[in-house]
Design a protein around this motif. Structure first.
Motif, PDB file in Angstrom:
ATOM      1  N   UNK A  18       0.821  -1.205   0.000  1.00 44.99           N
ATOM      2  CA  UNK A  18       0.000   0.000   0.000  1.00 44.99           C
ATOM      3  C   UNK A  18       0.856   1.256   0.000  1.00 44.99           C
ATOM      4  N   UNK A  19       1.932   1.232   0.768  1.00 50.71           N
ATOM      5  CA  UNK A  19       2.842   2.379   0.815  1.00 50.71           C
ATOM      6  C   UNK A  19       3.527   2.594  -0.533  1.00 50.71           C
ATOM      7  N   UNK A  20       3.910   1.495  -1.185  1.00 50.63           N
ATOM      8  CA  UNK A  20       4.543   1.592  -2.506  1.00 50.63           C
ATOM      9  C   UNK A  20       3.601   2.211  -3.529  1.00 50.63           C
ATOM     10  N   UNK A  21       2.338   1.781  -3.506  1.00 44.22           N
ATOM     11  CA  UNK A  21       1.364   2.249  -4.484  1.00 44.22           C
ATOM     12  C   UNK A  21       0.917   3.690  -4.236  1.00 44.22           C
ATOM     13  N   UNK A  22       0.898   4.109  -2.990  1.00 45.50           N
ATOM     14  CA  UNK A  22       0.249   5.360  -2.594  1.00 45.50           C
ATOM     15  C   UNK A  22       0.657   6.576  -3.408  1.00 45.50           C
ATOM     16  N   UNK A  23       1.929   6.756  -3.654  1.00 44.57           N
ATOM     17  CA  UNK A  23       2.405   7.981  -4.307  1.00 44.57           C
ATOM     18  C   UNK A  23       2.327   7.942  -5.832  1.00 44.57           C
ATOM     19  N   UNK A  24       1.939   6.796  -6.387  1.00 46.63           N
ATOM     20  CA  UNK A  24       1.904   6.653  -7.845  1.00 46.63           C
ATOM     21  C   UNK A  24       0.618   7.204  -8.428  1.00 46.63           C
ATOM     22  N   UNK A  25       0.667   7.596  -9.693  1.00 45.55           N
ATOM     23  CA  UNK A  25      -0.520   8.048 -10.398  1.00 45.55           C
ATOM     24  C   UNK A  25      -1.487   6.887 -10.588  1.00 45.55           C
ATOM     25  N   UNK A  26      -2.776   7.197 -10.606  1.00 44.20           N
ATOM     26  CA  UNK A  26      -3.781   6.155 -10.843  1.00 44.20           C
ATOM     27  C   UNK A  26      -3.615   5.525 -12.218  1.00 44.20           C
ATOM     28  N   UNK A  27      -2.874   6.172 -13.116  1.00 44.38           N
ATOM     29  CA  UNK A  27      -2.616   5.602 -14.445  1.00 44.38           C
ATOM     30  C   UNK A  27      -1.871   4.272 -14.353  1.00 44.38           C
ATOM     31  N   UNK A  28      -1.154   4.050 -13.231  1.00 45.55           N
ATOM     32  CA  UNK A  28      -0.363   2.836 -13.098  1.00 45.55           C
ATOM     33  C   UNK A  28      -1.203   1.606 -12.797  1.00 45.55           C
ATOM     34  N   UNK A  29      -2.459   1.786 -12.401  1.00 44.41           N
ATOM     35  CA  UNK A  29      -3.327   0.635 -12.154  1.00 44.41           C
ATOM     36  C   UNK A  29      -3.712   0.038 -13.507  1.00 44.41           C
ATOM     37  N   UNK A  30      -3.415  -1.243 -13.750  1.00 43.38           N
ATOM     38  CA  UNK A  30      -3.598  -1.852 -15.072  1.00 43.38           C
ATOM     39  C   UNK A  30      -4.954  -1.645 -15.726  1.00 43.38           C
ATOM     40  N   UNK A  31      -6.050  -1.649 -14.957  1.00 44.18           N
ATOM     41  CA  UNK A  31      -7.376  -1.560 -15.561  1.00 44.18           C
ATOM     42  C   UNK A  31      -7.894  -0.131 -15.699  1.00 44.18           C
ATOM     43  N   UNK A  32      -7.061   0.853 -15.403  1.00 45.15           N
ATOM     44  CA  UNK A  32      -7.476   2.252 -15.542  1.00 45.15           C
ATOM     45  C   UNK A  32      -7.084   2.746 -16.931  1.00 45.15           C
ATOM     46  N   UNK A  33      -8.061   2.769 -17.844  1.00 49.28           N
ATOM     47  CA  UNK A  33      -7.830   3.280 -19.190  1.00 49.28           C
ATOM     48  C   UNK A  33      -8.069   4.775 -19.233  1.00 49.28           C
ATOM     49  N   UNK A  34      -8.010   5.333 -20.430  1.00 51.86           N
ATOM     50  CA  UNK A  34      -8.117   6.791 -20.573  1.00 51.86           C
ATOM     51  C   UNK A  34      -9.462   7.326 -20.090  1.00 51.86           C
ATOM     52  N   UNK A  35     -10.545   6.605 -20.395  1.00 51.64           N
ATOM     53  CA  UNK A  35     -11.867   7.070 -19.991  1.00 51.64           C
ATOM     54  C   UNK A  35     -12.047   6.986 -18.473  1.00 51.64           C
ATOM     55  N   UNK A  36     -11.613   5.868 -17.892  1.00 50.21           N
ATOM     56  CA  UNK A  36     -11.710   5.710 -16.437  1.00 50.21           C
ATOM     57  C   UNK A  36     -10.819   6.721 -15.732  1.00 50.21           C
ATOM     58  N   UNK A  37      -9.644   6.951 -16.290  1.00 47.80           N
ATOM     59  CA  UNK A  37      -8.728   7.933 -15.709  1.00 47.80           C
ATOM     60  C   UNK A  37      -9.375   9.318 -15.654  1.00 47.80           C
ATOM     61  N   UNK A  38     -10.013   9.708 -16.750  1.00 50.11           N
ATOM     62  CA  UNK A  38     -10.637  11.023 -16.790  1.00 50.11           C
ATOM     63  C   UNK A  38     -11.790  11.116 -15.797  1.00 50.11           C
TER      64      UNK A  38
END
Length: 387
Positions: free
Chosen positions: A169-189
């Motif tokens: 959780x600590x490793x993931x926390x500071x990363x952009x949500x773009x790094x989550x595999x299932x987050x595409x452009x539409x979900x990101x927006x």
């Protein structure tokens, strides 16, 4: 404790092209349909700096990056390199999942020596792959597929990273949500419109809110991944997995037009199944049984594919290499084997924007109304002649 290793070939298509032609190094490359109606399948980092992205119409990409070099791509060559890397990995691990043409997963749960010596062992594997193939790979090791895949992305280029399962959780926390595999452009927006940019913010949102905004399945999946939770198992790669269909006709026939319509219909339905389950095949087999029950089969290895027109060309070629016009045919079969997980992107080498849109529309109709709800005119009316 579950421990998963993720392995990714860095900029795979681009790396193979530059390996084959050294003059390609350092220049913007666009791989895909070479006509103005084509689509970008992959692009180099130099091209991305101009705003070029995968799945973009080639005419738009060339307008953004006029200095870019357009390459058609060679799926047979890419498939061969992928198999070479798989051969190297098989010498180091007992089994692996071939997640796509350029990605692999290994379950190292209980293999404490691999984990404890990951620094030296991982470096040895990466060096061996580079020595055997000339291609750079990156690795991520952690508690599950999602975290190890993200770790691999953070280790690029040509690196490796271990994330302690107790610190996901600590490793993931500071990363952009773009790094989550299932987050595409539409979900990101959609998430950005909610004020969510980093995974730490996503970790604090209730799953109920995400499910109400993104849908129950996607919303809960993204919430879980933000927490570092992923129960997806590593499924060892098996060359035996396949999709197939066979038909026996109500009457034996030598009507070549009917036979071609039959294999066309079968191929269309199997190709839809491949795309619907996000699979790619690299081996096509055709079977013919004549009225005297003599049975013949022939197969061909191809570059990974799921496009109907690509597979149909191979099926027809195999069929006509077996077909004897003088003998009545009782039964035909088509099989796609040697499957790996993958998406439609790799077929953009030869497809136009219109063809991609056509497949997407036909697949949507078939998902809603049944696998044979829509197809080519040639395949219509075949069903009533099948037992």
């Amino acid at each position: 404790m579950l421990i998963t290793l993720h392995i990714d070939i860095d900029s795979f298509f681009i790396a193979v092209e530059r390996l084959e032609i050294s003059d390609f190094k350092g220049i913007p490359l666009l791989i895909g349909g070479i006509s103005s109606r084509g689509v970008v399948a992959s692009c180099s980092y130099e091209a991305r700096a101009y705003g070029v992205r995968s799945a973009m119409p080639m005419r738009v990409a060339k307008r953004l990056c006029p200095v870019g070099l357009v390459i058609r791509g060679d799926m047979d060559r890419y498939t061969n390199y992928s198999r070479m890397i798989g051969d190297v990995l098989s010498e180091y691990v007992p089994a692996f999942e071939r997640a796509s043409i350029d990605e692999f997963y290994v379950d190292l749960s209980g293999a404490s020596d691999y984990v404890r010596n990951f620094g030296a062992w991982g470096t040895e594997v990466r060096k061996r792959v580079y020595r055997e193939t000339g291609l750079p790979i990156s690795m991520g090791l952690s508690s599950n597929k999602t975290v190890s895949k993200i770790a691999t992305g953070q280790s690029k280029p040509s690196g490796q990273l271990f994330i302690n399962p107790n610190s996901t959780k600590e490793f993931l926390a500071s990363l952009s949500i773009k790094h989550i595999p299932s987050v595409g452009s539409q979900t990101y927006q959609t998430l950005r419109n909610m004020g969510i940019e980093e995974i730490r913010s996503l970790q604090q949102v209730s799953p109920d809110l995400l499910m109400s905004v993104l849908g129950k399945k996607l919303g809960y999946s993204i919430w879980q991944k933000a927490q570092g939770i992923d129960y997806s198992p590593v499924v060892p790669y098996s060359e035996q997995k396949s999709f197939s269909t066979e038909v026996t006709f109500t009457e034996d026939t030598i009507d070549v037009h009917f036979l071609e319509a039959s294999i066309t219909s079968m191929t269309e339905q199997l190709a839809f199944k491949l795309r619907n389950e996000q699979q790619l095949t690299s081996c096509v087999t055709v079977k013919i049984r004549y009225s005297d029950y003599q049975t013949y089969t022939k197969q061909r290895h191809i570059g990974y594919a799921s496009a109907t027109h690509t597979l149909l060309a191979v099926v027809k070629a195999l069929f006509y290499s077996l077909y004897d016009r003088r003998v009545l045919v009782r039964h035909v079969g088509v099989k796609f084997s040697h499957l790996v997980h993958g998406n439609y992107q790799i077929h953009l080498f030869e497809d136009t924007v219109e063809r991609v849109s056509l497949y997407q529309s036909m697949d949507a109709i078939n998902r809603k109304y049944g696998a044979d709800a829509i197809g080519s005119a040639k395949a219509l009316g075949v069903k009533r002649y099948i037992k």
